[in-house]
Design a protein around this motif. Sequence first.
Motif, PDB file in Angstrom:
ATOM      1  N   TYR A 164       0.832  -1.204   0.000  1.00 38.26           N
ATOM      2  CA  TYR A 164       0.000   0.000   0.000  1.00 38.26           C
ATOM      3  C   TYR A 164       0.865   1.252   0.000  1.00 38.26           C
ATOM      4  O   TYR A 164       0.636   2.195  -0.763  1.00 38.26           O
ATOM      5  N   CYS A 165       1.889   1.256   0.846  1.00 39.26           N
ATOM      6  CA  CYS A 165       2.795   2.399   0.947  1.00 39.26           C
ATOM      7  C   CYS A 165       3.458   2.696  -0.395  1.00 39.26           C
ATOM      8  O   CYS A 165       3.418   3.831  -0.886  1.00 39.26           O
ATOM      9  N   ASP A 166       4.054   1.685  -0.998  1.00 36.64           N
ATOM     10  CA  ASP A 166       4.773   1.902  -2.250  1.00 36.64           C
ATOM     11  C   ASP A 166       3.838   2.304  -3.386  1.00 36.64           C
ATOM     12  O   ASP A 166       4.191   3.124  -4.236  1.00 36.64           O
ATOM     13  N   GLN A 167       2.622   1.750  -3.385  1.00 35.53           N
ATOM     14  CA  GLN A 167       1.644   2.134  -4.406  1.00 35.53           C
ATOM     15  C   GLN A 167       1.226   3.586  -4.246  1.00 35.53           C
ATOM     16  O   GLN A 167       1.150   4.346  -5.220  1.00 35.53           O
ATOM     17  N   LEU A 168       0.970   4.006  -2.992  1.00 33.64           N
ATOM     18  CA  LEU A 168       0.546   5.379  -2.727  1.00 33.64           C
ATOM     19  C   LEU A 168       1.648   6.370  -3.099  1.00 33.64           C
ATOM     20  O   LEU A 168       1.385   7.413  -3.715  1.00 33.64           O
ATOM     21  N   VAL A 169       2.889   6.042  -2.736  1.00 35.77           N
ATOM     22  CA  VAL A 169       4.014   6.919  -3.066  1.00 35.77           C
ATOM     23  C   VAL A 169       4.194   7.013  -4.582  1.00 35.77           C
ATOM     24  O   VAL A 169       4.435   8.099  -5.125  1.00 35.77           O
ATOM     25  N   LYS A 170       4.050   5.888  -5.267  1.00 32.98           N
ATOM     26  CA  LYS A 170       4.180   5.885  -6.722  1.00 32.98           C
ATOM     27  C   LYS A 170       3.110   6.773  -7.365  1.00 32.98           C
ATOM     28  O   LYS A 170       3.391   7.538  -8.303  1.00 32.98           O
ATOM     29  N   GLN A 171       1.877   6.703  -6.846  1.00 33.30           N
ATOM     30  CA  GLN A 171       0.798   7.556  -7.354  1.00 33.30           C
ATOM     31  C   GLN A 171       1.114   9.030  -7.104  1.00 33.30           C
ATOM     32  O   GLN A 171       0.882   9.885  -7.963  1.00 33.30           O
ATOM     33  N   PHE A 172       1.671   9.317  -5.928  1.00 34.86           N
ATOM     34  CA  PHE A 172       2.003  10.693  -5.588  1.00 34.86           C
ATOM     35  C   PHE A 172       3.115  11.233  -6.486  1.00 34.86           C
ATOM     36  O   PHE A 172       3.047  12.362  -6.970  1.00 34.86           O
ATOM     37  N   GLU A 173       4.135  10.429  -6.714  1.00 36.24           N
ATOM     38  CA  GLU A 173       5.222  10.847  -7.601  1.00 36.24           C
ATOM     39  C   GLU A 173       4.676  11.178  -9.000  1.00 36.24           C
ATOM     40  O   GLU A 173       5.136  12.123  -9.651  1.00 36.24           O
ATOM     41  N   ALA A 174       3.677  10.412  -9.444  1.00 36.13           N
ATOM     42  CA  ALA A 174       3.093  10.639 -10.772  1.00 36.13           C
ATOM     43  C   ALA A 174       2.328  11.967 -10.828  1.00 36.13           C
ATOM     44  O   ALA A 174       2.438  12.711 -11.810  1.00 36.13           O
ATOM     45  N   VAL A 175       1.562  12.285  -9.769  1.00 38.50           N
ATOM     46  CA  VAL A 175       0.738  13.504  -9.825  1.00 38.50           C
ATOM     47  C   VAL A 175       1.557  14.768  -9.555  1.00 38.50           C
ATOM     48  O   VAL A 175       1.094  15.868  -9.854  1.00 38.50           O
ATOM     49  N   ILE A 176       2.757  14.628  -8.985  1.00 38.23           N
ATOM     50  CA  ILE A 176       3.651  15.785  -8.903  1.00 38.23           C
ATOM     51  C   ILE A 176       3.963  16.259 -10.317  1.00 38.23           C
ATOM     52  O   ILE A 176       3.981  17.463 -10.596  1.00 38.23           O
ATOM     53  N   GLN A 177       4.205  15.303 -11.205  1.00 44.68           N
ATOM     54  CA  GLN A 177       4.515  15.618 -12.596  1.00 44.68           C
ATOM     55  C   GLN A 177       3.262  15.964 -13.403  1.00 44.68           C
ATOM     56  O   GLN A 177       3.300  16.841 -14.274  1.00 44.68           O
ATOM     57  N   LYS A 178       2.148  15.278 -13.113  1.00 37.62           N
ATOM     58  CA  LYS A 178       0.917  15.476 -13.885  1.00 37.62           C
ATOM     59  C   LYS A 178      -0.281  15.463 -12.935  1.00 37.62           C
ATOM     60  O   LYS A 178      -0.863  14.419 -12.674  1.00 37.62           O
ATOM     61  N   PRO A 179      -0.656  16.620 -12.390  1.00 35.32           N
ATOM     62  CA  PRO A 179      -1.797  16.692 -11.461  1.00 35.32           C
ATOM     63  C   PRO A 179      -3.099  16.232 -12.120  1.00 35.32           C
ATOM     64  O   PRO A 179      -3.233  16.264 -13.352  1.00 35.32           O
ATOM     65  N   ILE A 180      -4.044  15.831 -11.280  1.00 35.00           N
ATOM     66  CA  ILE A 180      -5.338  15.360 -11.769  1.00 35.00           C
ATOM     67  C   ILE A 180      -6.425  16.303 -11.250  1.00 35.00           C
ATOM     68  O   ILE A 180      -6.926  16.142 -10.125  1.00 35.00           O
ATOM     69  N   PRO A 181      -6.799  17.318 -12.014  1.00 31.33           N
ATOM     70  CA  PRO A 181      -7.813  18.287 -11.547  1.00 31.33           C
ATOM     71  C   PRO A 181      -9.232  17.793 -11.759  1.00 31.33           C
ATOM     72  O   PRO A 181      -9.482  16.876 -12.558  1.00 31.33           O
ATOM     73  N   GLY A 182     -10.155  18.390 -11.006  1.00 33.75           N
ATOM     74  CA  GLY A 182     -11.578  18.256 -11.281  1.00 33.75           C
ATOM     75  C   GLY A 182     -12.228  16.931 -11.002  1.00 33.75           C
ATOM     76  O   GLY A 182     -13.281  16.625 -11.547  1.00 33.75           O
ATOM     77  N   ARG A 183     -11.647  16.095 -10.138  1.00 37.07           N
ATOM     78  CA  ARG A 183     -12.292  14.801  -9.914  1.00 37.07           C
ATOM     79  C   ARG A 183     -12.785  14.633  -8.473  1.00 37.07           C
ATOM     80  O   ARG A 183     -13.151  13.553  -8.062  1.00 37.07           O
ATOM     81  N   SER A 184     -12.816  15.730  -7.713  1.00 33.82           N
ATOM     82  CA  SER A 184     -13.174  15.600  -6.308  1.00 33.82           C
ATOM     83  C   SER A 184     -14.009  16.781  -5.840  1.00 33.82           C
ATOM     84  O   SER A 184     -13.869  17.901  -6.336  1.00 33.82           O
ATOM     85  N   SER A 185     -14.892  16.499  -4.873  1.00 34.91           N
ATOM     86  CA  SER A 185     -15.699  17.572  -4.287  1.00 34.91           C
ATOM     87  C   SER A 185     -14.987  18.216  -3.104  1.00 34.91           C
ATOM     88  O   SER A 185     -15.362  19.289  -2.653  1.00 34.91           O
ATOM     89  N   PHE A 186     -13.951  17.548  -2.615  1.00 31.88           N
ATOM     90  CA  PHE A 186     -13.218  18.068  -1.464  1.00 31.88           C
ATOM     91  C   PHE A 186     -11.785  17.558  -1.524  1.00 31.88           C
ATOM     92  O   PHE A 186     -11.525  16.460  -2.016  1.00 31.88           O
ATOM     93  N   TYR A 187     -10.852  18.366  -1.007  1.00 31.79           N
ATOM     94  CA  TYR A 187      -9.439  17.990  -1.040  1.00 31.79           C
ATOM     95  C   TYR A 187      -8.827  18.060   0.353  1.00 31.79           C
ATOM     96  O   TYR A 187      -9.131  18.960   1.134  1.00 31.79           O
ATOM     97  N   TYR A 188      -7.965  17.081   0.642  1.00 34.29           N
ATOM     98  CA  TYR A 188      -7.241  17.023   1.905  1.00 34.29           C
ATOM     99  C   TYR A 188      -5.770  17.345   1.629  1.00 34.29           C
ATOM    100  O   TYR A 188      -5.146  16.735   0.764  1.00 34.29           O
ATOM    101  N   THR A 189      -5.221  18.288   2.388  1.00 33.28           N
ATOM    102  CA  THR A 189      -3.841  18.710   2.158  1.00 33.28           C
ATOM    103  C   THR A 189      -2.977  18.383   3.373  1.00 33.28           C
ATOM    104  O   THR A 189      -3.393  18.556   4.523  1.00 33.28           O
TER     105      THR A 189
END
Length: 279
Positions: A9-34
């Motif tokens: 789970y950890c490595d998958q989540l980090v891999k997803q995060f590394e991807a969105v640093i390069q290519k963010p995913i806008p407009g798919r959520s009603s709320f965001y956690y920072t």
Amino acid sequence: MPETKPFAYCDQLVKQFEAVIQKPIPGRSSFYYTGVDLGTACVVLTVLDDSRKPVAGAYRYADVVRDGMVVDYLGAIQIVRELKAQLEQQLGVELEYAAAAIPPGTDLLDAGAIKHVIQGAGFEVTALLDEPTAANAVLQISNGAIVDIGGGTTGISILKDGKVVYVADEATGGTHFSLVIAGAYQMSFSEADCFKRDPAHHQELLPLLRPVIDKVASIINHHVVGHEVKELYLVGGTCCLSGMETIIEQKTGIATYKPSNPLFVTPLGIALNCTQEAM
């Protein structure tokens, strides 16, 4: 051996995060956690959507925190504000709520300063927790010790049956690595800091940095006394140094593991602790 599911789970989540640093995913959520991680060497902002998936992220190497303490208050606010604005532009929304973290055991010293930095950057603070506990939201360890080795400090959180039973923090970390490198190679501190981040130099640096790694191991040994710790889990940017986990295992005699990229584990754990209600 460590549980495979938490690391998967950890490595998958980090891999997803590394991807969105390069290519963010806008407009798919009603709320965001920072999540805002004010590290000694690096400030990281992580943004998750309403299903707790990474959608954007940004980081900047900075010198606004030392040994877990904010030393450049206005500089810290400015960096967080600029990264916040960058992410808001990428996502097309205003980021309102954020969680943050502090080194374990320093809540009486610096929790207020960290909170005020986050608020000064325009966030409502919803949670303030210690860094190794934040990391465990991603690692999901039930038993053992999480060792968060950052730029200035080594934080330890011992868990038993999923509950934190002991926390500690001592001033040894990546800053000390950079000081040793700067002295040995006749570099400036900033040059040494950059030099150590390049994995191509890690094999060369490992013998040089051995005394500092041994010091980290002695800190761990001191704090696990009296606790039945059978596994150590390393997180924090300093743990990116290839091979240091092997030295720590040799010096402590405790099985030692680290995820594929320890730099982003704590920042993601901070975001996972963000809620929709201000403190």
